[in-house]
Design a protein around this motif. Structure first.
Motif, mmCIF file in Angstrom:
data_model
loop_
_atom_site.group_PDB
_atom_site.id
_atom_site.type_symbol
_atom_site.label_atom_id
_atom_site.label_comp_id
_atom_site.label_asym_id
_atom_site.label_seq_id
_atom_site.Cartn_x
_atom_site.Cartn_y
_atom_site.Cartn_z
ATOM 1 N N THR A 35 0.808 -1.213 0.000
ATOM 2 C CA THR A 35 0.000 0.000 0.000
ATOM 3 C C THR A 35 0.843 1.265 0.000
ATOM 4 O OG1 THR A 35 -0.129 -0.053 2.421
ATOM 5 C CG2 THR A 35 -1.916 -1.129 1.194
ATOM 6 N N ILE A 36 2.098 1.150 0.417
ATOM 7 C CA ILE A 36 3.015 2.293 0.477
ATOM 8 C C ILE A 36 4.292 1.921 -0.255
ATOM 9 C CG2 ILE A 36 4.376 3.816 1.969
ATOM 10 C CD1 ILE A 36 1.437 4.314 2.250
ATOM 11 N N THR A 37 4.858 2.887 -0.982
ATOM 12 C CA THR A 37 6.147 2.672 -1.627
ATOM 13 C C THR A 37 7.004 3.913 -1.451
ATOM 14 O OG1 THR A 37 7.264 1.925 -3.649
ATOM 15 C CG2 THR A 37 5.493 3.528 -3.924
ATOM 16 N N GLY A 94 9.865 10.841 4.463
ATOM 17 C CA GLY A 94 9.964 9.770 5.446
ATOM 18 C C GLY A 94 8.805 8.804 5.464
ATOM 19 N N SER A 95 7.692 9.158 4.809
ATOM 20 C CA SER A 95 6.529 8.259 4.840
ATOM 21 C C SER A 95 6.211 7.637 3.489
ATOM 22 C CB SER A 95 5.288 9.000 5.357
ATOM 23 O OG SER A 95 4.965 10.091 4.500
ATOM 24 N N GLY A 96 6.851 8.096 2.432
ATOM 25 C CA GLY A 96 6.686 7.490 1.120
ATOM 26 C C GLY A 96 5.405 7.892 0.416
ATOM 27 N N TYR A 97 5.045 7.086 -0.594
ATOM 28 C CA TYR A 97 3.884 7.369 -1.422
ATOM 29 C C TYR A 97 2.780 6.344 -1.159
ATOM 30 C CZ TYR A 97 7.374 9.968 -4.162
ATOM 31 O OH TYR A 97 8.375 10.815 -4.567
ATOM 32 N N ASP A 98 1.551 6.827 -1.049
ATOM 33 C CA ASP A 98 0.397 5.933 -1.004
ATOM 34 C C ASP A 98 0.173 5.411 -2.423
ATOM 35 O OD1 ASP A 98 -2.612 5.467 -1.505
ATOM 36 O OD2 ASP A 98 -2.486 5.445 0.681
#
Length: 205
Positions: free
Chosen positions: A30-32, A62-66
């Motif tokens: 779900t995250i990349t 720091g949290s990436g892409y949805d």
């Protein structure tokens, strides 16, 4: 920034990112990150971030892409978040294969009409699609408001077909004929030539 200010090479990489995101989604992710997206796409993480920055911010430091959100936004940017009706001109072996290939419809490109000028082919079916005379092509494309076409005719006929498609209001042509097409500047043409690509590759062998 307007579309004209965005380098074509950047736009050409967006379908690669979209394909990679869909692959990651099928894996249950779900995250990349730009690092993972770049590794999967064989593009550097820095280039991924630079390319996406042309279209705004899509992730947080720091949290990436949805993945679902980024996929949806890229689809919007590429205008493939909708159905595109397509006219196919040429019902030879290649035309038959393209008309039957389900991958186009899966990505939103629906081949609605197949045209040919061979009297022996007109009226016959390719799957659920009847082959229609090119004599009716301009009228039908205009009536249906179709903007995308594929050309799979011999090279000697390709320019004439392109001229008719432009007359009909087509704005984008995927050309499988091994010949350069002369069209107005506002018409987008992409030429697919396996022979030229093979010749390019064999240079390196």
């Amino acid at each position: 920034m307007t579309d004209k200010n965005i380098p074509d090479i950047v736009v050409s990489r967006l379908p690669i990112y979209l394909q990679t995101l869909q692959h990651l989604s099928r894996q249950g992710k779900t995250i990349t990150s730009s690092q993972e997206l770049g590794e999967q796409s064989f593009i550097t993480a820095a280039q991924v971030r630079k390319d996406l920055s042309f279209f705004g911010g899509f992730g947080k430091q720091g949290s990436g892409y949805d993945i679902n959100y980024l996929s949806a936004r890229i689809r919007q940017i590429l205008k493939v978040d909708r159905i595109w009706n397509v006219a196919l001109v040429g019902s030879g072996d290649l035309g038959h294969a393209i008309a039957r290939y389900p991958g186009f419809a899966e990505r939103g490109f629906h081949i609605r009409y197949v045209f040919d000028n061979d009297p022996a082919k007109i009226g016959k079916m390719i799957g659920t699609l009847p082959i229609i005379s090119t004599d009716k092509m301009v009228e039908i494309i205009r009536q249906e408001g179709i903007m995308v076409a594929m050309i799979t005719v011999p090279s000697r006929a390709a320019q004439s077909v392109a001229d008719q498609l432009v007359q009909a209001g087509i704005k984008a042509i995927l050309n499988y004929a091994p010949v350069a097409l002369n069209v107005p500047e506002n018409i987008r043409v992409e030429t697919v030539s396996p022979i030229l690509q093979l010749e390019h590759m064999t240079y390196y062998l």
